[in-house]
Design a protein around this motif. Structure first.
Motif, PDB file in Angstrom:
ATOM      1  N   LEU A  63       0.859  -1.188   0.000  1.00 48.85           N
ATOM      2  CA  LEU A  63       0.000   0.000   0.000  1.00 48.85           C
ATOM      3  C   LEU A  63       0.893   1.236   0.000  1.00 48.85           C
ATOM      4  CD1 LEU A  63      -2.682   1.508   0.241  1.00 48.85           C
ATOM      5  CD2 LEU A  63      -2.516   1.271   2.720  1.00 48.85           C
ATOM      6  N   ARG A  64       0.758   2.074  -1.011  1.00 46.77           N
ATOM      7  CA  ARG A  64       1.458   3.357  -1.051  1.00 46.77           C
ATOM      8  C   ARG A  64       0.410   4.445  -1.301  1.00 46.77           C
ATOM      9  NH1 ARG A  64       3.663   3.393  -7.037  1.00 46.77           N
ATOM     10  NH2 ARG A  64       3.013   1.358  -7.783  1.00 46.77           N
ATOM     11  N   PHE A  65       0.590   5.575  -0.674  1.00 41.48           N
ATOM     12  CA  PHE A  65      -0.409   6.635  -0.779  1.00 41.48           C
ATOM     13  C   PHE A  65       0.290   7.993  -0.779  1.00 41.48           C
ATOM     14  CE2 PHE A  65       0.400   6.300   3.693  1.00 41.48           C
ATOM     15  CZ  PHE A  65       0.229   7.578   4.207  1.00 41.48           C
ATOM     16  N   ASP A  66      -0.436   9.009  -1.221  1.00 41.13           N
ATOM     17  CA  ASP A  66       0.070  10.382  -1.207  1.00 41.13           C
ATOM     18  C   ASP A  66      -0.338  11.046   0.099  1.00 41.13           C
ATOM     19  OD1 ASP A  66       1.139  10.217  -3.808  1.00 41.13           O
ATOM     20  OD2 ASP A  66      -0.820  10.675  -4.693  1.00 41.13           O
ATOM     21  N   PHE A  67       0.641  11.639   0.787  1.00 37.99           N
ATOM     22  CA  PHE A  67       0.321  12.367   2.010  1.00 37.99           C
ATOM     23  C   PHE A  67      -0.574  13.567   1.689  1.00 37.99           C
ATOM     24  CE2 PHE A  67       4.179  10.224   3.660  1.00 37.99           C
ATOM     25  CZ  PHE A  67       3.645   9.722   4.855  1.00 37.99           C
ATOM     26  N   THR A  68      -1.222  14.089   2.684  1.00 41.18           N
ATOM     27  CA  THR A  68      -2.159  15.199   2.526  1.00 41.18           C
ATOM     28  C   THR A  68      -1.549  16.345   1.716  1.00 41.18           C
ATOM     29  OG1 THR A  68      -3.242  14.685   4.628  1.00 41.18           O
ATOM     30  CG2 THR A  68      -3.531  16.921   3.772  1.00 41.18           C
ATOM     31  N   GLY A  69      -2.302  16.804   0.702  1.00 40.02           N
ATOM     32  CA  GLY A  69      -1.877  17.943  -0.105  1.00 40.02           C
ATOM     33  C   GLY A  69      -0.848  17.622  -1.168  1.00 40.02           C
ATOM     34  N   LEU A  70      -0.513  16.352  -1.351  1.00 39.65           N
ATOM     35  CA  LEU A  70       0.501  15.954  -2.333  1.00 39.65           C
ATOM     36  C   LEU A  70      -0.078  14.946  -3.319  1.00 39.65           C
ATOM     37  CD1 LEU A  70       3.561  15.516   0.055  1.00 39.65           C
ATOM     38  CD2 LEU A  70       3.166  17.419  -1.530  1.00 39.65           C
ATOM     39  N   GLY A  71       0.500  14.898  -4.524  1.00 36.87           N
ATOM     40  CA  GLY A  71       0.056  13.935  -5.524  1.00 36.87           C
ATOM     41  C   GLY A  71      -1.427  14.054  -5.791  1.00 36.87           C
ATOM     42  N   LEU A  86       2.461  11.233  10.453  1.00 34.87           N
ATOM     43  CA  LEU A  86       2.401  10.010  11.253  1.00 34.87           C
ATOM     44  C   LEU A  86       0.965   9.551  11.437  1.00 34.87           C
ATOM     45  CD1 LEU A  86       5.065  10.662  14.062  1.00 34.87           C
ATOM     46  CD2 LEU A  86       5.387   9.797  11.738  1.00 34.87           C
ATOM     47  N   ASP A  87       0.081  10.492  11.659  1.00 36.53           N
ATOM     48  CA  ASP A  87      -1.332  10.163  11.826  1.00 36.53           C
ATOM     49  C   ASP A  87      -1.895   9.548  10.543  1.00 36.53           C
ATOM     50  OD1 ASP A  87      -1.184  11.181  14.381  1.00 36.53           O
ATOM     51  OD2 ASP A  87      -2.036  13.133  13.849  1.00 36.53           O
ATOM     52  N   ASP A  88      -1.496  10.112   9.384  1.00 37.43           N
ATOM     53  CA  ASP A  88      -1.968   9.555   8.114  1.00 37.43           C
ATOM     54  C   ASP A  88      -1.415   8.145   7.892  1.00 37.43           C
ATOM     55  OD1 ASP A  88      -3.500  11.746   7.461  1.00 37.43           O
ATOM     56  OD2 ASP A  88      -2.023  12.643   6.115  1.00 37.43           O
ATOM     57  N   LEU A  89      -0.159   7.918   8.265  1.00 36.02           N
ATOM     58  CA  LEU A  89       0.417   6.579   8.158  1.00 36.02           C
ATOM     59  C   LEU A  89      -0.348   5.584   9.022  1.00 36.02           C
ATOM     60  CD1 LEU A  89       4.298   7.065   8.088  1.00 36.02           C
ATOM     61  CD2 LEU A  89       2.954   5.720   6.472  1.00 36.02           C
ATOM     62  N   GLU A  90      -0.666   6.008  10.233  1.00 41.92           N
ATOM     63  CA  GLU A  90      -1.412   5.124  11.118  1.00 41.92           C
ATOM     64  C   GLU A  90      -2.804   4.850  10.558  1.00 41.92           C
ATOM     65  OE1 GLU A  90      -2.159   4.514  15.899  1.00 41.92           O
ATOM     66  OE2 GLU A  90      -1.636   6.511  15.132  1.00 41.92           O
ATOM     67  N   ARG A  91      -3.412   5.870   9.936  1.00 45.96           N
ATOM     68  CA  ARG A  91      -4.730   5.678   9.335  1.00 45.96           C
ATOM     69  C   ARG A  91      -4.634   4.708   8.144  1.00 45.96           C
ATOM     70  NH1 ARG A  91      -9.494   8.635   9.609  1.00 45.96           N
ATOM     71  NH2 ARG A  91      -8.702   9.213  11.672  1.00 45.96           N
ATOM     72  N   ALA A  92      -3.525   4.778   7.381  1.00 46.22           N
ATOM     73  CA  ALA A  92      -3.329   3.833   6.279  1.00 46.22           C
ATOM     74  C   ALA A  92      -3.194   2.409   6.807  1.00 46.22           C
ATOM     75  CB  ALA A  92      -2.090   4.216   5.468  1.00 46.22           C
ATOM     76  N   ARG A  97      -5.607  -2.989   7.964  1.00 47.36           N
ATOM     77  CA  ARG A  97      -6.061  -3.904   9.011  1.00 47.36           C
ATOM     78  C   ARG A  97      -7.554  -4.216   8.867  1.00 47.36           C
ATOM     79  NH1 ARG A  97      -4.820  -0.945  12.771  1.00 47.36           N
ATOM     80  NH2 ARG A  97      -2.722  -1.745  13.257  1.00 47.36           N
ATOM     81  N   ASP A  98      -8.340  -3.195   8.561  1.00 43.88           N
ATOM     82  CA  ASP A  98      -9.789  -3.357   8.474  1.00 43.88           C
ATOM     83  C   ASP A  98     -10.229  -4.064   7.192  1.00 43.88           C
ATOM     84  OD1 ASP A  98      -9.970  -2.035  10.889  1.00 43.88           O
ATOM     85  OD2 ASP A  98     -10.489  -0.098   9.981  1.00 43.88           O
ATOM     86  N   GLU A  99      -9.553  -3.750   6.079  1.00 37.83           N
ATOM     87  CA  GLU A  99     -10.010  -4.251   4.783  1.00 37.83           C
ATOM     88  C   GLU A  99      -9.253  -5.487   4.310  1.00 37.83           C
ATOM     89  OE1 GLU A  99     -12.617  -3.058   3.287  1.00 37.83           O
ATOM     90  OE2 GLU A  99     -12.901  -1.442   4.747  1.00 37.83           O
ATOM     91  N   TYR A 100      -8.007  -5.641   4.732  1.00 33.49           N
ATOM     92  CA  TYR A 100      -7.193  -6.761   4.272  1.00 33.49           C
ATOM     93  C   TYR A 100      -6.515  -7.443   5.467  1.00 33.49           C
ATOM     94  CZ  TYR A 100      -7.905  -4.670  -0.320  1.00 33.49           C
ATOM     95  OH  TYR A 100      -8.471  -4.163  -1.457  1.00 33.49           O
ATOM     96  N   GLU A 101      -5.364  -6.908   5.848  1.00 32.39           N
ATOM     97  CA  GLU A 101      -4.597  -7.412   6.977  1.00 32.39           C
ATOM     98  C   GLU A 101      -3.582  -6.342   7.355  1.00 32.39           C
ATOM     99  OE1 GLU A 101      -1.159 -10.564   6.991  1.00 32.39           O
ATOM    100  OE2 GLU A 101      -3.066 -11.635   7.036  1.00 32.39           O
ATOM    101  N   ALA A 102      -3.311  -6.201   8.646  1.00 28.63           N
ATOM    102  CA  ALA A 102      -2.375  -5.172   9.095  1.00 28.63           C
ATOM    103  C   ALA A 102      -0.996  -5.380   8.461  1.00 28.63           C
ATOM    104  CB  ALA A 102      -2.249  -5.206  10.616  1.00 28.63           C
ATOM    105  N   PRO A 103      -0.281  -4.288   8.184  1.00 26.71           N
ATOM    106  CA  PRO A 103       1.031  -4.424   7.529  1.00 26.71           C
ATOM    107  C   PRO A 103       2.062  -5.065   8.446  1.00 26.71           C
ATOM    108  CG  PRO A 103       0.655  -2.154   8.204  1.00 26.71           C
ATOM    109  CD  PRO A 103      -0.637  -2.881   8.431  1.00 26.71           C
ATOM    110  N   LYS A 104       2.820  -6.007   7.883  1.00 25.85           N
ATOM    111  CA  LYS A 104       3.932  -6.617   8.601  1.00 25.85           C
ATOM    112  C   LYS A 104       5.231  -5.852   8.358  1.00 25.85           C
ATOM    113  CE  LYS A 104       2.059 -10.397  10.422  1.00 25.85           C
ATOM    114  NZ  LYS A 104       0.663 -10.137  10.100  1.00 25.85           N
ATOM    115  N   ILE A 105       5.282  -5.110   7.236  1.00 25.58           N
ATOM    116  CA  ILE A 105       6.513  -4.439   6.832  1.00 25.58           C
ATOM    117  C   ILE A 105       6.223  -2.962   6.602  1.00 25.58           C
ATOM    118  CG2 ILE A 105       8.365  -4.376   5.106  1.00 25.58           C
ATOM    119  CD1 ILE A 105       7.359  -7.347   4.466  1.00 25.58           C
TER     120      ILE A 105
END
Length: 410
Positions: A63-71, A86-92, A97-105
């Motif tokens: 999972l890769r995403f654009d931080f707020t206001g970017l991309g 950090l808050d956005d990373l935790e939300r990702a 966790r909710d839709e698939y599985e929590a990240p191991k890496i």
């Protein structure tokens, strides 16, 4: 669908819609990784893409995403800071966790590397963290606009140019950086760590890697990126970093997640959804990428279709010669075949004397150069050249083939 990227948005920690992409492997997903991009970059940087490609080849979803206001993400960059990242990373991580599985890496590039180090303690399921060119102090990022710091502190904000693009930096952004102690976070995160850094990095000096490494507890590893620049602009550098992370990360995936790889009879090619041309080629239990060069709009992440065709001719040639040499007890130490494919005009082709070849227009020409290593006389070498022509792929390419096409329901 397995093998197809999932593009979506999710709600950031402070209300913005964040653009995300989940790259998935062909077949079962062994684990998930969360990637954080560099300061003012995006999820689609070369390094981000290469890392996702390599991890999906190992059965890991990314999972890769654009931080707020970017991309492609919404929100105002000027209102963000390291804490909000950090808050956005935790939300990702929550989304995974909710839709698939929590990240191991967890993987981060530059300031994104500092972010995954800082947030790792909040994501309990994560077992491993990898950083690329990460700073040891988050306020290191201010060197990108150091000449504007006095103005920011005096007026509260100013517009700066970063990477040729304008960004508004507010005082709250600078003040927030000072609140974070990265060394403490690294020392307490209790997860495997891979630190990757280029010795010649002019943006974040190599000494930062040393400080992160020293602060971490074992298990920890360091890999030098040699001549690479900070952003890994050279696809070869990005590809190398990606392959190392993929190999390293497998060690920290729970064995219970290992599942049998689907066996495919014959050959199956399927779009990966990355770029215009990239395809996953599956034969038996083997997985390979096919692509086109960057010069024609591809990623150059694998051989072209004609590259695979040339590879088939080359590999078939050396196998055929080897079988004959062993059968005849010929002291052939090694054999190598180099193949070059071109489209040539039939009128200009002096060797095109076969009756089945067209007499006009363009034809496919494969130039094959074979090297025989060993104490062989001229007669034996000539015989081996004759045997090379008996390679089944050679015969197929020289003959007229029949291709029968039909539709297979999904």
């Amino acid at each position: 669908m397995p093998g197809k990227p999932v593009k979506f948005t999710f709600d950031g920690a402070h209300g913005a819609k964040l653009a995300a992409r989940l790259d998935l492997p062909e077949g079962p997903v062994k684990a998930y990784a969360l990637f954080a991009h560099c300061f003012t970059c995006s999820k689609d940087l070369t390094a981000s893409r290469k890392i996702a490609e390599s991890l999906t080849m190992e059965g890991i979803g990314v999972l890769r995403f654009d931080f707020t206001g970017l991309g492609g993400s919404g929100g105002d960059f000027a209102s963000t800071n390291f804490t909000s990242n950090l808050d956005d990373l935790e939300r990702a991580a929550d989304f995974l966790r909710d839709e698939y599985e929590a990240p191991k890496i967890l993987i981060g590039h530059s300031l994104g590397g500092a972010a995954v180090l800082a947030v790792a303690g909040r994501i309990k399921e994560a077992t491993a963290v990898a950083t690329i060119g990460a700073p040891a102090d988050v306020d290191h990022v201010t060197h990108n606009f150091s000449e504007h710091l006095a103005t920011i502190k005096e007026t509260g904000e100013t517009e700066v140019s970063l990477g040729g693009r304008p960004f508004v930096i507010k005082r709250q952004f600078v003040d927030d950086l000072a609140k974070h102690n990265l060394a403490n976070a690294v020392g307490q995160m209790k997860k495997a760590l891979l630190v990757m850094h280029a010795p010649l990095d002019q943006t974040v000096g190599i000494e930062n890697a040393g400080r992160i490494f020293d602060a971490a507890k074992h298990p920890k590893s360091f890999v030098s990126l040699d001549q690479a620049d900070h952003l890994l602009r050279d696809p070869e550098d990005a590809g190398y970093a990606a392959s190392v992370i993929a190999a390293w990360a497998k060690r920290y995936i729970p064995a219970s997640k290992e599942e049998p790889v689907e066996i495919v009879e014959g050959v199956m090619a399927r779009e990966t959804g990355l770029g215009k041309f990239q395809s996953m080629v599956i034969t038996g239990h083997h997985r390979m990428l096919a692509d086109e060069p960057e010069s024609v709009g591809g990623f150059d992440s694998g051989p072209s279709p004609y590259g695979f065709l040339s590879a088939a001719l080359g590999s078939c040639t050396v196998m055929t010669v080897r079988m004959y040499a062993d059968h005849k007890n010929i002291p052939l130490e090694a054999v190598r075949a180099e193949i070059r494919h071109d489209k040539v005009h039939a009128d200009d082709c002096a060797e095109c004397t076969k009756d089945h070849l067209p007499k006009s227009g363009k034809i496919d020409r494969f130039e094959r150069k074979i090297t025989f290593i060993g104490d062989l006389d001229a007669q034996t070498r000539a015989r081996l050249l004759e045997i090379a022509d008996k390679c089944p792929v050679h015969r197929t390419l020289e003959a007229t083939s029949l291709i029968v096409t039909s539709e297979k329901p999904a």
